[in-house]
Design a protein around this motif. Structure first.
Motif, PDB file in Angstrom:
ATOM      1  N   PHE A 210      33.909   6.971  51.330  1.00 11.77           N
ATOM      2  CA  PHE A 210      33.206   7.136  52.596  1.00 11.77           C
ATOM      3  C   PHE A 210      32.135   6.061  52.659  1.00 11.77           C
ATOM      4  N   VAL A 211      32.164   5.258  53.722  1.00 10.94           N
ATOM      5  CA  VAL A 211      31.187   4.178  53.899  1.00 10.94           C
ATOM      6  C   VAL A 211      30.275   4.547  55.055  1.00 10.94           C
ATOM      7  N   GLY A 212      28.982   4.666  54.791  1.00 12.00           N
ATOM      8  CA  GLY A 212      28.055   5.012  55.867  1.00 12.00           C
ATOM      9  C   GLY A 212      26.666   5.295  55.335  1.00 12.00           C
ATOM     10  N   ASP A 213      25.723   5.428  56.252  1.00 13.39           N
ATOM     11  CA  ASP A 213      24.339   5.701  55.928  1.00 13.39           C
ATOM     12  C   ASP A 213      24.144   7.214  55.839  1.00 13.39           C
ATOM     13  N   LEU A 214      23.906   7.712  54.630  1.00 15.12           N
ATOM     14  CA  LEU A 214      23.749   9.159  54.461  1.00 15.12           C
ATOM     15  C   LEU A 214      22.367   9.643  54.903  1.00 15.12           C
ATOM     16  N   GLY A 215      21.500   8.725  55.319  1.00 12.57           N
ATOM     17  CA  GLY A 215      20.246   9.125  55.929  1.00 12.57           C
ATOM     18  C   GLY A 215      20.421   9.542  57.373  1.00 12.57           C
ATOM     19  N   TYR A 216      21.610   9.299  57.931  1.00 16.17           N
ATOM     20  CA  TYR A 216      21.929   9.689  59.308  1.00 16.17           C
ATOM     21  C   TYR A 216      22.608  11.045  59.259  1.00 16.17           C
TER      22      TYR A 216
END
Length: 247
Positions: A210-216
């Motif tokens: 999973f590629v993404g900003d986990l702060g979102y």
């Protein structure tokens, strides 16, 4: 998204960019890139406090002003001054990034204005209210959803055009603000310029990434949902499967 739109506009128009900056190396690299494209870049220091304390202060300012906490939290007086100064020089079109930039100009007297929403925030906070664990956070999200449910459609009606990222968002917007001029501009990636960063570990044939900003919030919720609901089913057939979150 913002960078791609800015660079596309700079290819055909004279562009003045008014924005905040945190002074980081990445911010300086972006500033240099935009200036190389001929963008008149006018940056002011980011004055908001980040983290839990910053969020709490944003909620407090929202309570005192009876407005959305996200709008109150992101307000920057110096940025407003920069926008107003640019408008006095003669501007044919204003492109606003997120609704928290709308307080920086008089929408009724401004030149034709495009508002890029990125998210319909009233929907975003309504969903977060369903997922937050703490009672105080749920209350804060419900308050944001209620205020933005009234504020966003009113703002959409005061600009010349609204941009959204997807057809479902267009449908939601047209439900709450019928008759508003709205266009779908989907997100994308310049695959020639943006190359994958090297992975720090070797991935196996059974690994899922999973590629993404986990702060979102929606990304973090998606990873948690996948790990709890989907990954066990995958492992029932492929015991070696792993989920790797790449930030």
């Amino acid at each position: 998204r913002t960078s791609a739109l800015l660079e596309a506009l700079a290819g055909s128009f004279e562009v003045v960019l008014c924005s905040t900056t945190d002074g980081s190396e990445a911010a300086r690299e972006g500033e240099d890139r935009y200036r190389a494209l001929g963008v008149d870049t006018r940056l002011v220091a980011d004055s908001k406090q980040h983290g839990t304390v910053g969020q709490a202060l944003g909620v407090l300012r929202g309570l005192l002003s009876r407005e959305s906490a996200v709008v109150a939290h992101n307000h920057n007086r110096a940025l407003g001054d920069a926008v107003r100064a640019a408008l006095t020089e003669g501007v044919d079109l204003v492109h606003l990034n997120h609704i928290d930039t709308t307080p920086y100009l008089d929408l009724d007297a401004a030149p034709p204005t495009v508002l890029d929403t990125h998210n319909l925030l009233f929907e975003y906070y309504a969903r977060r209210a369903e997922l937050e664990q703490g009672a105080l956070r749920r209350w804060a999200c419900r308050r944001e959803a209620r205020l933005l449910r009234a504020q966003e459609p009113a703002l959409f009606r005061r600009v010349s055009r609204v941009l959204v990222c997807s057809e479902p968002e267009r449908s939601s917007l047209e439900t709450v603000a019928p008759g508003v001029a709205v266009e779908v501009v989907p997100n994308g990636v310049d695959c020639e310029r943006v190359q994958p960063a090297p992975f720090e570990e070797t991935l196996g044939s059974s690994d899922l990434v999973f590629v993404g900003d986990l702060g979102y919030g929606p990304n973090a919720d998606a990873v948690q949902w996948f790990a709890e609901e989907i990954l066990p089913r995958v492992r029932a057939q492929e015991p070696a499967a792993r989920l790797v979150a790449h930030l």
